[in-house]
Enzyme design. Structure first.
Site, PDB file in Angstrom:
ATOM      1  N   ASP A  50       0.933  -1.116  -0.129  1.00  0.00           N
ATOM      2  CA  ASP A  50       0.059  -0.011  -0.032  1.00  0.00           C
ATOM      3  C   ASP A  50       0.828   1.152  -0.062  1.00  0.00           C
ATOM      4  O   ASP A  50       2.100   1.306   0.575  1.00  0.00           O
ATOM      5  CB  ASP A  50      -1.002   0.042   1.193  1.00  0.00           C
ATOM      6  CG  ASP A  50      -0.310  -0.088   2.553  1.00  0.00           C
ATOM      7  OD1 ASP A  50      -0.010   1.083   3.085  1.00  0.00           O
ATOM      8  OD2 ASP A  50      -0.235  -1.201   3.119  1.00  0.00           O
ATOM      9  N   ASP A  96      -9.442   3.232   6.255  1.00  0.00           N
ATOM     10  CA  ASP A  96      -8.155   3.294   7.142  1.00  0.00           C
ATOM     11  C   ASP A  96      -8.596   4.015   8.317  1.00  0.00           C
ATOM     12  O   ASP A  96      -8.720   5.284   8.438  1.00  0.00           O
ATOM     13  CB  ASP A  96      -6.784   3.883   6.540  1.00  0.00           C
ATOM     14  CG  ASP A  96      -5.692   4.111   7.350  1.00  0.00           C
ATOM     15  OD1 ASP A  96      -5.734   3.722   8.452  1.00  0.00           O
ATOM     16  OD2 ASP A  96      -4.729   4.535   6.772  1.00  0.00           O
ATOM     17  N   GLU A 109      -7.566   4.450  12.514  1.00  0.00           N
ATOM     18  CA  GLU A 109      -6.397   4.250  13.508  1.00  0.00           C
ATOM     19  C   GLU A 109      -6.246   5.468  14.240  1.00  0.00           C
ATOM     20  O   GLU A 109      -6.740   6.287  14.376  1.00  0.00           O
ATOM     21  CB  GLU A 109      -5.041   3.964  12.646  1.00  0.00           C
ATOM     22  CG  GLU A 109      -4.750   5.149  11.532  1.00  0.00           C
ATOM     23  CD  GLU A 109      -3.638   4.847  10.938  1.00  0.00           C
ATOM     24  OE1 GLU A 109      -2.509   5.458  11.167  1.00  0.00           O
ATOM     25  OE2 GLU A 109      -3.656   4.173   9.697  1.00  0.00           O
TER      26      GLU A 109
END
Length: 241
Positions: free
Chosen positions: A40, A129, A131
């Site tokens: 990625d 994503d 986090e």
């Protein structure tokens, strides 16, 4: 993704319950025929030499498209189209900022700026994503229940817009801290787990298997190093929905 200052979190702290037939990317490690290599990338990697990436054995790539509702990666087109050109199966990801706007709003922004999906056999469902916050409060100032609501809003809107359930990229430590180990999304969303300790386990509550494992921040390929829990047929099946 680990450019967001979370390497230490993953090192320290560091799918689906649906059937394999319904979500073919999710198979147990024990039954996996193969583990495909991938990567990625984001603007930190600049323009990627995709011919070299392909020659070094990559099968797939995830490319950062957006962040919040005010950022589009300046290298998205080169990375997303370039990976497709050399034959990789690729997808886009969105870096969530739940303290800035609603999940629905960010899902729309993501889809509108490269995060859509098409049934071409080469495009993976978009990834969220989520986090630790690199800019402030680690759970973005949200309670666990508010975070679950935000995630639900994003995932539901992404599904409405594309017909696919977004892949969830996270760490087990973040998921425990910021959602209270909520298990509900495992019914639909494939898991992309970040863990640099040599194994994908432990997984967040609810997921008994993982689909992608980000296992290192550098290596053979530019950006982060990933593997897919399955063989090429499974990867294509996940792309096709």
């Amino acid at each position: 993704m680990f450019q967001h200052l979370r390497r230490a979190v993953v090192t320290a702290g560091l799918a689906l319950l649906a059937t394999v037939a319904a979500y073919p990317g999710n198979i147990t490690a024990a039954s996996a025929v193969a583990s495909l290599k991938g990567l990625d990338v984001s603007s930190y990697q600049g323009n990627v030499n995709w011919d070299a990436v392909k020659a070094n054995g990559a099968a797939f790539a995830y490319v950062k498209a957006t962040e919040g509702t005010s950022y589009v990666s300046p290298t998205f087109a080169q990375q997303y189209n370039g990976s497709y050109r050399v034959g990789l199966i690729r997808g886009a990801y969105h870096f969530a900022l739940p303290d800035k706007s609603s999940g629905r709003t960010q899902a729309d922004y993501f889809v509108g700026h490269g995060g859509g999906w098409s049934r071409d056999g080469r495009t993976l469902p978009g990834a969220l994503d989520i986090e630790y916050n690199p800019y402030g409060a680690r759970c973005y100032g949200l309670s666990q229940s508010a975070m679950v609501s935000w995630l639900s809003s994003f995932i539901s809107q992404y599904h409405t817009r594309t017909g696919r359930w977004a892949v969830i990229y996270t760490t087990t430590d973040w998921w425990t801290s910021c959602t209270g180990n909520y298990a509900g999304f495992a019914r639909n969303s494939p898991l992309w787990i970040a863990n640099y300790n040599g194994t994908a386990s432990p997984l967040p509550h609810g997921w008994s298997v993982y689909t992608f494992h980000q296992w290192a921040s550098s290596g053979t390929f530019p950006g982060d190093q990933d593997k897919f829990n399955g063989d090429a047929d499974r990867l294509r099946a996940l792309a096709n929905g």
